[in-house]
Enzyme design. Structure first.
Site, PDB file in Angstrom:
ATOM      1  N   LYS A  99       0.843  -1.209   0.000  1.00  0.00           N
ATOM      2  CA  LYS A  99       0.000   0.000   0.000  1.00  0.00           C
ATOM      3  C   LYS A  99       0.874   1.254   0.000  1.00  0.00           C
ATOM      4  O   LYS A  99       0.624   2.206  -0.747  1.00  0.00           O
ATOM      5  CB  LYS A  99      -0.950  -0.027   1.213  1.00  0.00           C
ATOM      6  CG  LYS A  99      -2.054  -1.065   1.075  1.00  0.00           C
ATOM      7  CD  LYS A  99      -2.868  -1.281   2.348  1.00  0.00           C
ATOM      8  CE  LYS A  99      -3.831  -2.462   2.153  1.00  0.00           C
ATOM      9  NZ  LYS A  99      -4.664  -2.770   3.313  1.00  0.00           N
ATOM     10  N   GLN A 139      -4.475  -1.681   9.621  1.00  0.00           N
ATOM     11  CA  GLN A 139      -4.458  -3.006   8.999  1.00  0.00           C
ATOM     12  C   GLN A 139      -5.037  -4.054   9.953  1.00  0.00           C
ATOM     13  O   GLN A 139      -4.670  -4.110  11.133  1.00  0.00           O
ATOM     14  CB  GLN A 139      -3.018  -3.375   8.584  1.00  0.00           C
ATOM     15  CG  GLN A 139      -2.902  -4.644   7.770  1.00  0.00           C
ATOM     16  CD  GLN A 139      -3.543  -4.556   6.379  1.00  0.00           C
ATOM     17  OE1 GLN A 139      -3.698  -3.477   5.807  1.00  0.00           O
ATOM     18  NE2 GLN A 139      -3.922  -5.688   5.829  1.00  0.00           N
ATOM     19  N   ASP A 173     -10.754   2.977   4.134  1.00  0.00           N
ATOM     20  CA  ASP A 173     -11.045   1.541   4.032  1.00  0.00           C
ATOM     21  C   ASP A 173     -12.551   1.305   3.892  1.00  0.00           C
ATOM     22  O   ASP A 173     -12.973   0.209   3.525  1.00  0.00           O
ATOM     23  CB  ASP A 173     -10.564   0.815   5.304  1.00  0.00           C
ATOM     24  CG  ASP A 173      -9.373  -0.089   5.045  1.00  0.00           C
ATOM     25  OD1 ASP A 173      -9.204  -0.524   3.885  1.00  0.00           O
ATOM     26  OD2 ASP A 173      -8.629  -0.353   6.002  1.00  0.00           O
TER      27      ASP A 173
END
Ligand code: GUN
Length: 299
Positions: free
Chosen positions: A55, A99, A122
């Site tokens: 990412k 994460q 997200d």
């Protein structure tokens, strides 16, 4: 038997990243704010480190700023929530992710809900998911968003089709089922959401025009479960030992690709399918975050 069209997440995500890089150049020229994505990584899980590094690397590639916030496995929930508050209040950071999975002593729901909905790239916050359900503009969860973009890129017909989703996770299966039923393209499917308690799964999957497999079990979907001419999207990613590889492992998905592919009209591979699309969607959401902040500050 047929020759399926391989739905390449590499190809589609490269195109998206090129478009984003051009947009960053345009932002620079007009003296605007360069998008900045932060990623929080708790602990030393190997797979999570790989994903987060990818990412951050993707940010560099398109010209975004990026920060990696590494925190120890032993961090308390309170300390993590404080870090999230710092990121919420940091004007240089347009969007950030934490994460998952997190260590067992930390409540993932609490953490997800602590992220400002304005920075929730997200798309996991209840506000983002609620807006998605209501068809309001929002950050879509990155993996389902990526799958939608793949279906669009390959012009895969969805209207009136039977879409069977396998797996009801909050991150993939559940939002995916909602997106495929929306009154739009891709969408307008009749959706069946299946899961570990579904009875007669094979009977259901055999009726699917589109199968989205996100059950988290290696090579779960076999050829006998798939109708001829179906579209199969594989969301799984698993490392299995392979002594012939330099790394000592190779990646496989939730679909037994070699036997399923000959039955399909379209199929996404692993690796090179959904994975790269998740990252591209995250970048798209970060760009959207900057635009939303600009809009909010002009009002
Ligand atoms: N873990 C697995 N997939 C994801 C994702 O898309 N976002 C985050 N934050 N964690 C994940």
């Amino acid at each position: 038997m047929c020759q399926p069209i391989i739905v390449s997440g590499i190809e589609v995500s490269d195109k998206i990243k090129q478009d984003i890089a051009q947009e960053v150049e345009a932002i620079k020229l007009r003296g605007g704010k360069i998008p900045h994505l932060a990623a929080v990584l708790v602990g030393n899980d190997g797979a999570s480190q790989t994903y987060v590094n990818a990412k951050v690397k993707a940010c560099e590639l398109v010209g975004f700023g990026s920060s990696l916030v590494r925190l120890p496995e032993t961090i308390s929930e309170t300390e993590l929530l404080k870090e999230i508050e710092r990121l919420n209040n940091n004007d240089n950071i347009d969007g950030f992710i934490v994460q998952l999975p997190l260590p067992k002593h930390i409540d993932e729901q609490k953490v997800t809900q602590a992220i400002s909905p304005l920075k929730d790239v997200d798309g996991f916050h209840p506000v983002s998911l609620g807006k998605m359900v209501l068809d309001l503009p929002s950050f879509l969860p990155a993996t389902p968003y990526g799958i939608v973009e793949m279906l669009r890129h390959y012009n895969i017909p969805t209207e009136g089709k039977h879409c069977v989703v396998i797996g009801r996770s909050h991150i993939v299966g559940s939002p995916m089922s909602i997106l495929m039923a929306r009154n739009s393209y891709p969408g307008n499917c009749t959706v069946t959401l299946t899961h570990s308690r579904t009875k007669n799964l094979k009977e259901i999957t055999l009726q699917a025009d589109i199968l989205i497999v996100a059950i988290g079990k290696p090579e779960f979907l076999t050829a006998d479960m798939v109708k001829d001419g179906a579209t199969v999207i594989d969301v799984g990613i698993h490392r299995i030992e392979d002594a012939t590889k330099k790394s000592g492992y190779r990646l496989i998905g939730d679909v037994k690709f070699d036997e399923v592919a000959p039955k399909c009209a379209f199929i996404s591979p692993v690796p090179g399918g959904v994975g790269p699309m998740t990252i591209a969607s995250l970048l798209k959401n970060t760009l959207l975050a900057v635009e939303t902040h600009d809009y909010a500050s002009q009002k």
